[in-house]
Structure formats: C-alpha cells, structure tokens
Design a protein around this motif. Structure first.
Motif, PDB file in Angstrom:
ATOM      1  N   GLY A  68      57.502  31.656  34.654  1.00 51.32           N
ATOM      2  CA  GLY A  68      56.309  31.424  35.255  1.00 51.32           C
ATOM      3  C   GLY A  68      55.532  30.147  34.530  1.00 51.32           C
ATOM      4  O   GLY A  68      54.906  29.145  35.194  1.00 51.32           O
ATOM      5  N   LEU A  69      55.801  30.327  33.357  1.00 52.09           N
ATOM      6  CA  LEU A  69      55.170  29.067  32.614  1.00 52.09           C
ATOM      7  C   LEU A  69      55.782  27.779  32.892  1.00 52.09           C
ATOM      8  O   LEU A  69      55.069  26.805  32.916  1.00 52.09           O
ATOM      9  N   MET A  70      57.225  27.736  32.970  1.00 58.27           N
ATOM     10  CA  MET A  70      58.060  26.669  33.451  1.00 58.27           C
ATOM     11  C   MET A  70      57.581  25.941  34.713  1.00 58.27           C
ATOM     12  O   MET A  70      57.289  24.883  34.957  1.00 58.27           O
ATOM     13  N   THR A 113      65.027  29.598  31.774  1.00 53.55           N
ATOM     14  CA  THR A 113      64.326  28.685  31.015  1.00 53.55           C
ATOM     15  C   THR A 113      65.044  27.744  30.123  1.00 53.55           C
ATOM     16  O   THR A 113      64.630  26.718  29.807  1.00 53.55           O
ATOM     17  N   TYR A 114      65.893  28.495  29.369  1.00 54.80           N
ATOM     18  CA  TYR A 114      66.831  27.755  28.664  1.00 54.80           C
ATOM     19  C   TYR A 114      67.448  26.579  29.087  1.00 54.80           C
ATOM     20  O   TYR A 114      67.341  25.364  28.802  1.00 54.80           O
ATOM     21  N   ILE A 115      67.733  26.769  30.712  1.00 57.34           N
ATOM     22  CA  ILE A 115      68.481  25.484  31.250  1.00 57.34           C
ATOM     23  C   ILE A 115      67.380  24.552  31.613  1.00 57.34           C
ATOM     24  O   ILE A 115      67.613  23.315  31.624  1.00 57.34           O
ATOM     25  N   ASP A 116      66.142  25.099  32.085  1.00 59.27           N
ATOM     26  CA  ASP A 116      65.082  24.172  32.566  1.00 59.27           C
ATOM     27  C   ASP A 116      64.723  23.234  31.143  1.00 59.27           C
ATOM     28  O   ASP A 116      64.385  22.136  31.424  1.00 59.27           O
ATOM     29  N   LEU A 117      64.646  23.886  30.212  1.00 59.22           N
ATOM     30  CA  LEU A 117      64.165  23.238  28.749  1.00 59.22           C
ATOM     31  C   LEU A 117      65.488  22.041  28.545  1.00 59.22           C
ATOM     32  O   LEU A 117      65.262  20.739  28.042  1.00 59.22           O
ATOM     33  N   TYR A 118      66.720  22.451  28.680  1.00 59.13           N
ATOM     34  CA  TYR A 118      67.908  21.476  28.624  1.00 59.13           C
ATOM     35  C   TYR A 118      67.682  20.249  29.436  1.00 59.13           C
ATOM     36  O   TYR A 118      67.974  19.238  29.001  1.00 59.13           O
TER      37      TYR A 118
END
Length: 374
Positions: A68-70, A113-118
């Motif tokens: 949700g935050l992303m 989320t890890y992938i989104d941040l990557y």
C-alpha cells in the motif's frame, strides 16, 4: 423535445455529482492521515511485532502494508515514504523470514516491495534473496504450495514482477502452474467455484462446508486477496501471455459476483453469502474489492456505469465510518481464515495486526484517486 432535453441535463448533472463525490484532494488527505498514524506509531521499521508472540517485521502482514505504501508513493512521491520502505528492507537485509529456501507464500510477500524498490534503484542486494527463492520454486516440479487463497496475493505478484523485470516467461509459466493447481485441484476440485465465481478459503473449506444459512462459506478477505492478486498480475503481465485471457475472465467473473454481495452500507460483510454470520461492516475485504473495482474501471475492463457507483459508495463509506480522527482504522477483522476469526469487528476494535488493513486501504485509495476529479 424540450422535456427530453431537460431530462438529459438533469441526468448529466446527477451523474456528475455522483462522480464528484470522489475528490483527489480529500482522498489524498485521508491516505496521508492514515499513513502518518502508522509511521508515527512504528518509527523503526525493523522493530519486531509482538502479539501473542514475537515475529520479525518482514512477515506478510507488514509486507501488505508496504504494498500500500508503494502504491501511495506512485501518486504522492514523498521522500519519507521511500526512505521508510528502504529502511525496512535494509534492516531485514533484504531477506525473507525463513530464508531463501522457503516455499511459503507468506514469507515471499515482502519480495513485492523489494522488487519495486529495486526498480527505483537497481542495487543487487535488494532483489537477490527473493529472486533466489522464486528461482528455486521455478526449478521445482512441485505446484501445490498455495493451498490457501491468501497465498495467491502474497506470492503471485512476485512472479509476474520478476517475469516482467527480466523478460523471462519461465516466471509466468510457473506462476500459472501453481495458480491452476490451487484453482482446479486443491480440495478435490479446486478452491474456485466456477458457478458462483468465488473462492473457498482453503482445501478444508470446500463443500460440504456451509454457513449457518446453508450457503457456501466465502470469506470476504480471502476473496479480496485473490481479486487484488489478479489486478497486480494483469497490470504487469504481457497481454500476449497464453493465460492472460483466463486471468482476465476470472477477474471479470469475480467482479460481477462481488458486486452482488455489496451491502446497502457500501461495505461488504466478512461472510459474503451469509450476512448474518458475524455480520456488519468490514474494511479489509471492502478495500480490496474497491481496489479491484477502481482498477478495472480505470482500465476499461469493468463497466463504468455499474462499478463506479459501487466503488464510490464503498470508498466514501470506509472514510466516513472507519477512519478515526487520528488516522487509525476501525472495522478491520483480525487475522484468521473465516468469518468467526478476528472478532469482534467494530469501529473501536483493534485487530491483532494493524498493518495489513492499512495496506489494503492504501491500495484502494490510490486507485480511487486516479479515477477522481479534482
């Protein structure tokens, strides 16, 4: 002719007012309030979660919050959101709760989320563990891991994100194999009722499991997880994929079934086909359905005339009835797998975990925001 023109003008004004109840400014204000409540309550993203026992904060409940935050970050690019998510990943060394050998979808949820941040900053450590875990799954012949429908949302989007990122169909193919096993095999005939277009929660809930009124037991949030997963898959999967059409049909069929279950309040109850079994408002399921409806309307996949009024009513009901002045959320059912779990569900009740309800709410709000007028 004159009467007809007056009627058309009145109808247009009424429709415009109905759509005008969705204000970008108000939606964003509400999401900021609710998110600020949570970030202030949890200033250290790496702090363990203590309920009946201590758990690390990269478990599925917290991972759903970060989904949700992303999503919120895509429409409200505040550096504090990005930093908070990065701090979460860093403090867990971008790892999974049970390590890279885990096959548990709940443990893999953080990978979304890890992938989104990557993708925002291609630092290899951000993606190494989740890619290794999913690569192990892809290399295996085992397809029965998702025996409960929550798992579809926890892990399925990880596969599609990796497939899209690396342009490798092996992730899409494995994702479908596990999805199809859950849909068609688990519990004997699969967890998806192809006549009623809803999902039993797990292999223990297929017929003859019934609600007190004699209807099949369809748990609201469980179906919400599947509906949200289909959104996230369809949003990233190439339309040329062999199974795109099936996912899309499942999404549309579920949407139609869920539309029939919406209550006059605008929300959905914890039991979709027995509104008297722990009846009343509940927003984790409601938020996930709103998320799907809004995304479907925005992308032209769900009929705007049917679904826009429903999602508008749902969003406004959640804001009016569930959002506290301090930004905390009421009417969130606690963890569990059926209507009787996580009770009571009231305006003042606190679920055992506050994070996933907010994550669902932020997902919904982000999509509704994209549909709203100024």
């Amino acid at each position: 002719m004159k009467r007809l023109l007056v009627f058309v003008l009145l109808l247009s004004a009424t429709t415009g007012n109905a759509q005008g109840t969705l204000s970008k400014k108000k939606i964003l204000e509400t999401m900021r309030l609710c998110n600020a409540y949570f970030m202030n309550k949890w200033p250290d993203p790496g702090k363990p979660i203590v309920t009946n026992k201590e758990r690390p904060s990269n478990i599925w409940t917290r991972a759903v919050y970060y989904e949700g935050l992303m999503a919120l970050y895509t429409i409200d690019r505040q550096k504090s959101y990005y930093d908070y998510a990065v701090d979460w990943g860093t403090k867990h060394q971008w790892g999974l709760r049970s390590g890279i050998t885990t096959r548990n979808a709940d443990d893999q949820c953080c990978g979304q989320t890890y992938i989104d941040l990557y993708k925002l900053d291609k630092m290899p450590e951000r993606i190494k563990a989740i890619k290794t875990s999913i690569d192990n799954m892809v290399a295996s012949d085992k397809n029965d891991d998702w025996s409960w429908v929550d798992a579809i949302q926890m892990a399925m989007p990880v596969y599609v994100k990796l497939g899209a990122l690396y342009k490798e169909h092996r992730y899409f193919d494995k994702m479908y194999q596990i999805y199809a096993y859950t849909k068609n095999v688990h519990g004997g005939k699969g967890l998806y009722n192809k006549e009623e277009h809803l999902w039993w929660r797990d292999k223990d809930f297929v017929p003859p499991y019934k609600e007190p009124n004699g209807a099949n037991c369809y748990w609201s949030r469980g179906n919400g997880w599947v509906f949200a997963a289909l959104v996230r898959v369809l949003n990233a999967l190439p339309k040329t994929d062999a199974h795109y059409a099936e996912y899309l049909q499942d999404f549309k069929d579920m949407g139609a079934a869920l539309l029939q279950c919406q209550q006059a309040t605008g929300m959905w109850t914890v039991s979709l086909h027995d509104t008297n079994h722990f009846g009343g408002k509940e927003i984790s399921g409601t938020a996930l359905f709103t998320y799907g409806f809004a995304w479907g309307v925005r992308n032209g996949l769900l009929d705007k005339k049917q679904y826009l009024p429903a999602l508008t009513k749902a969003w406004n009901a959640m804001v009016k009835d569930a959002v506290h002045p301090d930004g905390s959320l009421g009417y969130v059912q606690g963890t569990g797998k059926e209507p009787k779990d996580g009770q009571p569900v009231t305006y003042n009740s606190k679920p055992d975990f506050e994070d996933y309800g907010l994550g669902c709410f932020l997902l919904a709000g982000t999509e509704v925001y994209r549909l709203a007028g100024e």
